[in-house]
Structure formats: C-alpha cells, structure tokens
Design a protein around this motif. Structure first.
Motif, PDB file in Angstrom:
ATOM      1  N   ARG A   1      -4.941  10.907 -49.455  1.00 42.63           N
ATOM      2  CA  ARG A   1      -6.044  10.858 -49.761  1.00 42.63           C
ATOM      3  C   ARG A   1      -6.906  12.151 -49.167  1.00 42.63           C
TER       4      ARG A   1
ATOM      5  N   SER B   1      -9.617   1.302 -50.844  1.00 36.83           N
ATOM      6  CA  SER B   1      -9.141   0.415 -49.760  1.00 36.83           C
ATOM      7  C   SER B   1      -9.335   0.945 -48.488  1.00 36.83           C
TER       8      SER B   1
ATOM      9  N   ASP C   1      -8.201  10.699 -54.206  1.00 39.21           N
ATOM     10  CA  ASP C   1      -7.008  10.311 -53.724  1.00 39.21           C
ATOM     11  C   ASP C   1      -5.870  10.043 -54.933  1.00 39.21           C
TER      12      ASP C   1
ATOM     13  N   ARG D   1      -7.985   8.934 -58.175  1.00 37.28           N
ATOM     14  CA  ARG D   1      -9.487   8.943 -58.250  1.00 37.28           C
ATOM     15  C   ARG D   1      -9.933  10.365 -58.659  1.00 37.28           C
TER      16      ARG D   1
HETATM   17  P1  TMP Z   1      -6.794   2.155 -52.765  1.00 31.82           P
HETATM   18  O1  TMP Z   1      -7.955   2.915 -52.281  1.00 31.82           O
HETATM   19  O2  TMP Z   1      -7.073   1.087 -53.734  1.00 31.82           O
HETATM   20  O3  TMP Z   1      -5.668   1.993 -51.961  1.00 31.82           O
HETATM   21  O4  TMP Z   1      -5.962   3.147 -53.836  1.00 31.82           O
HETATM   22  C1  TMP Z   1      -5.717   4.535 -53.600  1.00 31.82           C
HETATM   23  C2  TMP Z   1      -5.166   5.164 -54.727  1.00 31.82           C
HETATM   24  O5  TMP Z   1      -3.828   4.775 -55.195  1.00 31.82           O
HETATM   25  C3  TMP Z   1      -6.085   5.332 -55.978  1.00 31.82           C
HETATM   26  O6  TMP Z   1      -6.290   6.656 -56.651  1.00 31.82           O
HETATM   27  C4  TMP Z   1      -5.772   4.389 -56.939  1.00 31.82           C
HETATM   28  C5  TMP Z   1      -4.127   4.354 -56.747  1.00 31.82           C
HETATM   29  N1  TMP Z   1      -3.474   3.080 -57.041  1.00 31.82           N
HETATM   30  C6  TMP Z   1      -2.516   2.829 -57.904  1.00 31.82           C
HETATM   31  O7  TMP Z   1      -2.208   3.847 -58.528  1.00 31.82           O
HETATM   32  N2  TMP Z   1      -2.019   1.436 -57.943  1.00 31.82           N
HETATM   33  C7  TMP Z   1      -2.226   0.633 -57.205  1.00 31.82           C
HETATM   34  O8  TMP Z   1      -1.653  -0.414 -57.328  1.00 31.82           O
HETATM   35  C8  TMP Z   1      -3.405   0.817 -56.383  1.00 31.82           C
HETATM   36  C9  TMP Z   1      -3.767  -0.277 -55.263  1.00 31.82           C
HETATM   37  C10 TMP Z   1      -3.916   2.017 -55.965  1.00 31.82           C
END
Ligand code: TMP
Ligand code: ASP
Length: 236
Positions: A94, A100, A175, A200
């Motif tokens: 990140r 999250s 991230d 993201r």
């Molecule tokens: P998060 O903020 O939901 O933890 O996600 C962090 C990053 O990881 C965001 O760019 C999306 C990616 N991600 C995935 O590729 N697969 C997943 O199952 C999750 C939860 C997040």
C-alpha cells in the motif's frame, strides 16, 4: 504449444495443462467476484483487458529485474505461463490508505504514506484469507524465512517500478495484491495477475477510481474504468 486438460477454475481465470510440463495456459474470464465470492457479476471485456494489462506489466517488470511467470500471449484471453506452485500468501503493498486498511485502523482513504507498507494474508477462502505476519507464515510452513525475504524484496521492487510507470499514465497506484510461485528448482517468481482486479488505481488529477472498487462498491462505470486504464496503457 497445445492446450490440454483444464486443471483448475478460479474466480477470474481457468488454468490448463499443456503438452510441455514446464508450462500452463491461463484463460481470463469476465466473471467478477468480491467479498470472498459473496458478490458475483460480470465485467464485459474484463478478461481481455486483464490478460493484456497483466502481460504488459509483467514484461515491464522482467526488464527491471523481477522474475515473472510470463512466457507468451496466445490470444486476447490466453497466455502461456511458467508452471509454479503458488505460495499461499496474498502479498499486499500500500502507498495510500484505502479499503481494508482504512476500515481496520479507522482512518480516511487517501492518506499518502511516507513509505509503502506490506502485509500478508493466508490465501484460504474457507478462512476468508486471514491476515498474518511472517512468523505465522513460517509457523504454518506456508513459506520459509528466506522465501519471505525474497518475496518482500521483490514486492517492494514491483511497487517502485509500477508506481513510476502508472505515474506516467497519470494514475496513482494506491495499493495492490501480488502472488508468488515456486518453480521446480525452488526459485520464487511473480505469478497470478496484475490488473484493475488486483490494484487500486486512482486518476492522479481527479482521484476517480479506475479499478474493481467500482464493482465492489456498486459505483457504476465499471467497464468504462477498465477501458480507460487499458487505453492509457496502450498510449491511446
Ligand atoms: P483491501 O484494502 O481490501 O485489503 O485490498 C488491498 C488490495 O488488494 C486492493 O488493491 C485490492 C486487492 N485485493 C485482491 O486483489 N484480492 C482480494 O481478494 C482482496 C481482498 C484485495
Ligand atoms: N476476488 C476476491 C473475491 O471474490 C475479492 C476482491 O477482489 O474483492 O472474493
């Protein structure tokens, strides 16, 4: 390269054996899920965009010294990749608070960090991909200490390369999630995909979301966002 039997179907991709034991073929689907498969949908054209984008970025990373599974793009949706056994860790880097992280620590989205963060979750759908630290990962024998060291170094290198690259496209790399695999000789390489499903991506000027959060959060304009990223990547 000849496609053989389907070995696995995941949420966004299928994996096939080939006539060469060193390689698999992955086929990208338009299916989208979120919240551990609770939310299901289709993002028209996503498979082709994620395939092309992931391959472009993996080649850029290779040029910058990051070993990846990429071998050859076969078609719009299909790519030959090196056969690996996936290390069952989701590696999340990140640069800016969101998702999250913002929820867990009760902070706003959009806070730019002085230095990137790294976190791991245990890739296990039944458990909901729980967060863990490197000691937990070693205790659970998901990876060795040396492998985790390698994974950390590679993940931060990926961040350096991709962040600089996305900046040239006027995109902020907020991230992303990576997965790594082991070759038969034990070498660790970058696997899975790098796409708007797994990153993201915010427009640098407007902050507009150009990634799967538009699907997760029912924001609309999902296909347009994926297409916008693709156009910028293709220099259009
Ligand atoms: P998060 O903020 O939901 O933890 O996600 C962090 C990053 O990881 C965001 O760019 C999306 C990616 N991600 C995935 O590729 N697969 C997943 O199952 C999750 C939860 C997040
Ligand atoms: N792809 C994951 C799932 O279905 C989560 C996500 O990307 O938000 O659950």
């Amino acid at each position: 390269m000849e496609k053989r039997e389907q070995l696995y179907e995941g949420k966004a991709k299928k994996v096939y054996a080939t006539d060469d034991a060193r390689y698999y073929i992955v086929s990208y689907k338009d299916d989208a899920t979120a919240f551990n498969g609770l939310k299901k949908g289709t993002i028209e054209g996503k498979g082709a965009i994620n395939n092309r984008m992931s391959n472009l970025l993996m080649q850029l990373l290779e040029k910058n010294g990051v070993p990846t599974h990429f071998v050859e793009e076969l078609s719009e949706r299909e790519t030959v990749v090196k056969k690996v056994s996936i290390v069952p860790l989701e590696v999340i880097i990140r640069n800016v608070s969101a998702g999250s992280f913002a929820k867990r620590y009760g902070v706003d989205e959009g806070i730019v960090f002085d230095a990137p963060t790294i976190e791991f979750s245990y890739k296990n759908d039944d458990l909901g991909d729980p967060l863990l630290n490197s000691y937990h990962a070693i205790a659970l024998k998901l990876a060795t200490r040396e492998e985790i060291e390698t994974i950390k170094q590679l993940a931060f290198k990926v961040n350096d390369v991709l962040r600089a690259y996305f900046k040239t496209l006027n995109i902020r790399l907020v991230d992303f999630k990576l997965e790594f695999g082991r070759l038969d000789d034990g070498a660790i390489i970058l696997a899975d995909e790098i796409s708007p499903d797994t990153c993201r991506l915010w427009d640098l000027d407007t902050g507009e979301k150009l990634d799967k959060d538009r699907f997760r959060r029912d924001m609309g304009g999902v296909e347009d966002a994926y297409n916008e990223v693709m156009h910028r990547l293709m220099g259009e």
